[in-house]
Design a protein around this motif. Structure first.
Motif, short mmCIF file in Angstrom:
data_model
loop_
_atom_site.label_atom_id
_atom_site.label_comp_id
_atom_site.label_asym_id
_atom_site.label_seq_id
_atom_site.Cartn_x
_atom_site.Cartn_y
_atom_site.Cartn_z
N LYS A 128 -2.53 -1.06 -4.70
CA LYS A 128 -3.87 -1.60 -4.46
C LYS A 128 -4.82 -1.21 -5.59
O LYS A 128 -5.61 -2.04 -6.06
CB LYS A 128 -4.42 -1.08 -3.11
CG LYS A 128 -5.79 -1.61 -2.78
CD LYS A 128 -5.78 -3.13 -2.67
CE LYS A 128 -7.15 -3.67 -2.29
NZ LYS A 128 -7.13 -5.14 -2.18
N THR A 167 -6.45 -4.06 -8.23
CA THR A 167 -7.91 -4.22 -8.16
C THR A 167 -8.59 -3.97 -9.50
O THR A 167 -9.55 -4.67 -9.85
CB THR A 167 -8.51 -3.28 -7.09
OG1 THR A 167 -7.86 -3.54 -5.84
CG2 THR A 167 -10.00 -3.47 -6.94
N ASP A 214 -13.82 -2.93 -2.17
CA ASP A 214 -12.47 -3.43 -1.89
C ASP A 214 -11.52 -2.31 -1.47
O ASP A 214 -10.71 -2.47 -0.57
CB ASP A 214 -11.87 -4.15 -3.10
CG ASP A 214 -12.56 -5.47 -3.40
OD1 ASP A 214 -13.33 -5.96 -2.54
OD2 ASP A 214 -12.33 -6.01 -4.49
N ASN A 274 0.85 -5.86 -2.71
CA ASN A 274 -0.55 -6.28 -2.79
C ASN A 274 -0.64 -7.50 -3.69
O ASN A 274 0.15 -7.69 -4.60
CB ASN A 274 -1.40 -5.17 -3.41
CG ASN A 274 -1.63 -4.04 -2.46
OD1 ASN A 274 -2.34 -4.20 -1.50
ND2 ASN A 274 -1.00 -2.91 -2.71
N ARG A 288 -2.85 -9.51 -6.51
CA ARG A 288 -3.85 -9.20 -7.53
C ARG A 288 -5.17 -9.88 -7.19
O ARG A 288 -5.21 -11.03 -6.78
CB ARG A 288 -3.36 -9.69 -8.88
CG ARG A 288 -4.39 -9.48 -9.99
CD ARG A 288 -3.86 -9.88 -11.30
NE ARG A 288 -3.05 -8.76 -11.73
CZ ARG A 288 -2.72 -8.52 -12.98
NH1 ARG A 288 -3.09 -9.36 -13.92
NH2 ARG A 288 -1.99 -7.50 -13.31
N SER A 289 -6.23 -9.15 -7.34
CA SER A 289 -7.57 -9.66 -7.09
C SER A 289 -7.87 -10.83 -8.03
O SER A 289 -7.61 -10.76 -9.21
CB SER A 289 -8.58 -8.54 -7.32
OG SER A 289 -9.88 -9.05 -7.38
N LYS A 338 -10.05 -9.86 -10.90
CA LYS A 338 -9.41 -9.09 -11.96
C LYS A 338 -8.77 -10.03 -12.98
O LYS A 338 -8.79 -9.76 -14.17
CB LYS A 338 -8.35 -8.14 -11.40
CG LYS A 338 -7.69 -7.32 -12.50
CD LYS A 338 -6.64 -6.39 -11.97
CE LYS A 338 -5.93 -5.73 -13.13
NZ LYS A 338 -4.79 -4.94 -12.71
#
Length: 98
Positions: free
Chosen positions: A43, A47, A68, A87, A89-90, A93
């Motif tokens: 995470k 992030t 977040d 997770n 990827r944001s 990002k």
């Protein structure tokens, strides 16, 4: 003897799905490593860029204060310490420069 806790989420570490995290990224000469849940580690890296980790998020407190990460900690607190899922990827990002 007390059981080791994840420095990000505070849940017991256990022995499954545990990684090592550099608060200061290795690319910036960070050496000290900490045991952390694999899902928590992923995470963090999904992030933030390495540069963001180096400049602004190189303490556990700073990481936990990010919106977040705070939401993630609240969600993962209900999971078994051995729980793992990849997770995503944001999206934000992807558009930031390292």
């Amino acid at each position: 003897m007390s059981e080791a806790l994840c420095p990000l989420c505070g849940r017991p570490l256990g022995t499954r799905n545990v990684d090592r995290h550099h608060l200061i990224p290795k690319t910036y000469k960070g050496r000290e490593q900490f045991d952390i849940h694999k899902i928590c580690h992923q995470k963090i890296h999904s992030t933030f860029t390495e540069h963001e980790l180096f400049k602004s998020f190189h303490t556990w407190e700073a990481l936990r204060q990010h919106e977040d990460i705070g939401a993630f900690i609240a969600w993962v607190a209900k999971k078994d310490p051995a729980y793992f899922s990849r997770n995503v990827r944001s999206n934000s990002k992807k558009t930031r420069r390292a």
